[in-house]
Design an enzyme around this catalytic site. Structure first.
Site, mmCIF file in Angstrom:
data_model
loop_
_atom_site.group_PDB
_atom_site.id
_atom_site.type_symbol
_atom_site.label_atom_id
_atom_site.label_comp_id
_atom_site.label_asym_id
_atom_site.label_seq_id
_atom_site.Cartn_x
_atom_site.Cartn_y
_atom_site.Cartn_z
ATOM 1 N N TYR A 1 -0.958 -1.235 -4.410
ATOM 2 C CA TYR A 1 -2.139 -0.418 -4.128
ATOM 3 C C TYR A 1 -1.693 1.034 -4.058
ATOM 4 O O TYR A 1 -0.645 1.337 -3.469
ATOM 5 C CB TYR A 1 -2.758 -0.820 -2.788
ATOM 6 C CG TYR A 1 -3.854 0.109 -2.309
ATOM 7 C CD1 TYR A 1 -5.182 -0.189 -2.568
ATOM 8 C CD2 TYR A 1 -3.562 1.270 -1.602
ATOM 9 C CE1 TYR A 1 -6.199 0.661 -2.130
ATOM 10 C CE2 TYR A 1 -4.561 2.126 -1.161
ATOM 11 C CZ TYR A 1 -5.891 1.811 -1.433
ATOM 12 O OH TYR A 1 -6.887 2.650 -1.006
ATOM 13 N N ASP B 1 0.852 -1.187 0.000
ATOM 14 C CA ASP B 1 0.000 0.000 0.000
ATOM 15 C C ASP B 1 0.887 1.236 0.000
ATOM 16 O O ASP B 1 1.544 1.544 0.990
ATOM 17 C CB ASP B 1 -0.905 -0.034 1.237
ATOM 18 C CG ASP B 1 -1.858 1.137 1.333
ATOM 19 O OD1 ASP B 1 -1.641 2.169 0.673
ATOM 20 O OD2 ASP B 1 -2.827 1.031 2.106
ATOM 21 N N MET B 2 0.898 1.951 -1.124
ATOM 22 C CA MET B 2 1.753 3.121 -1.301
ATOM 23 C C MET B 2 0.894 4.370 -1.439
ATOM 24 O O MET B 2 0.195 4.546 -2.435
ATOM 25 C CB MET B 2 2.631 2.957 -2.543
ATOM 26 C CG MET B 2 3.626 1.817 -2.452
ATOM 27 S SD MET B 2 4.789 1.922 -1.065
ATOM 28 C CE MET B 2 5.711 3.393 -1.458
ATOM 29 N N GLU B 3 0.971 5.209 -0.416
ATOM 30 C CA GLU B 3 0.275 6.495 -0.427
ATOM 31 C C GLU B 3 0.979 7.399 0.575
ATOM 32 O O GLU B 3 1.701 6.923 1.435
ATOM 33 C CB GLU B 3 -1.210 6.324 -0.102
ATOM 34 C CG GLU B 3 -1.492 5.564 1.187
ATOM 35 C CD GLU B 3 -2.957 5.197 1.357
ATOM 36 O OE1 GLU B 3 -3.774 6.129 1.515
ATOM 37 O OE2 GLU B 3 -3.272 3.997 1.330
ATOM 38 N N TRP B 4 0.774 8.698 0.458
ATOM 39 C CA TRP B 4 1.333 9.609 1.448
ATOM 40 C C TRP B 4 0.590 9.418 2.752
ATOM 41 O O TRP B 4 -0.619 9.166 2.740
ATOM 42 C CB TRP B 4 1.251 11.057 0.982
ATOM 43 C CG TRP B 4 2.042 11.338 -0.255
ATOM 44 C CD1 TRP B 4 1.562 11.874 -1.415
ATOM 45 C CD2 TRP B 4 3.440 11.123 -0.475
ATOM 46 N NE1 TRP B 4 2.574 11.998 -2.332
ATOM 47 C CE2 TRP B 4 3.747 11.553 -1.787
ATOM 48 C CE3 TRP B 4 4.478 10.614 0.312
ATOM 49 C CZ2 TRP B 4 5.021 11.483 -2.323
ATOM 50 C CZ3 TRP B 4 5.752 10.541 -0.235
ATOM 51 C CH2 TRP B 4 6.020 10.975 -1.524
#
Length: 190
Positions: free
Chosen positions: A114, A72-75
């Site tokens: 993701y 899961d890659m998000e800021w």
């Protein structure tokens, strides 16, 4: 399962030291219900990718027939320690490649990526060829939010209601027919 849900990606870990307190119960429960299940890791930029990969491996069992692991890659604006760390796109992709390589080798499955529209665009994630993408977009279709990007899963809501689950849950769909799903699972969930 009785309400038409046939797969679930369960939150397992964050960073290098956070384990979802309900993960083990959810993992066992989804298995008992006959659901296709996978686990995901929420990435932090203040911990080395090798540490995060080992933390995920330590806490997520290698289970026959499990869906591929998910990165899961998000800021992360809510982290008390990592909220303001935003490495360059080149560094983001390098860290991702390290995590994906270690986790993929351990589970014998290429992980799924993701992400959110902003993170995807700002970090050039279209550079990841050959990976299944799970794209979040609750206001637009993937075609609108991620022009030209193929996807396997789409999170279209974060406020879904499913009988048997307390509170709101994310709702996701697979890109394809029932036959496509069966073929994908046969290839991706050994």
């Amino acid at each position: 399962r009785a309400n038409g849900v046939n797969f679930a990606f369960l939150k397992a870990t964050e960073g290098g030291d956070l384990l979802d307190s309900q993960f083990k119960d959810h993992w066992r429960g989804a298995g008992r219900a006959g659901m296709w299940r996978g686990a995901y890791h929420f990435y932090y930029f203040c911990t080395a990718p090798e540490v995060q990969a080992q933390w995920f491996i330590r806490n997520v069992p290698r289970t026959r027939g499990a869906l591929p692991p998910v990165l899961d890659m998000e800021w992360n604006p809510l982290s008390p320690t990592c909220a303001h760390l935003r490495p360059s796109p080149t560094e983001v992709r390098a860290q991702m490649r390290t995590w994906l390589r270690i986790v993929g080798a351990h589970y014998g499955q290429r992980p799924i990526i993701y992400t959110t529209p902003k993170f995807f665009e700002e970090n050039g994630l279209s550079a990841f060829k050959g990976y299944d993408f799970w794209l979040r977009s609750t206001a637009k279709t993937p075609r609108e939010a991620y022009p030209g990007q193929a996807w396997t899963f789409w999170q279209y809501s974060s406020t879904g209601l499913v009988p048997g689950i307390q509170g709101e849950v994310d709702l996701n769909t697979f890109s394809g027919s029932r036959a496509d799903w069966q073929a994908w699972v046969a290839r991706r969930a050994p």
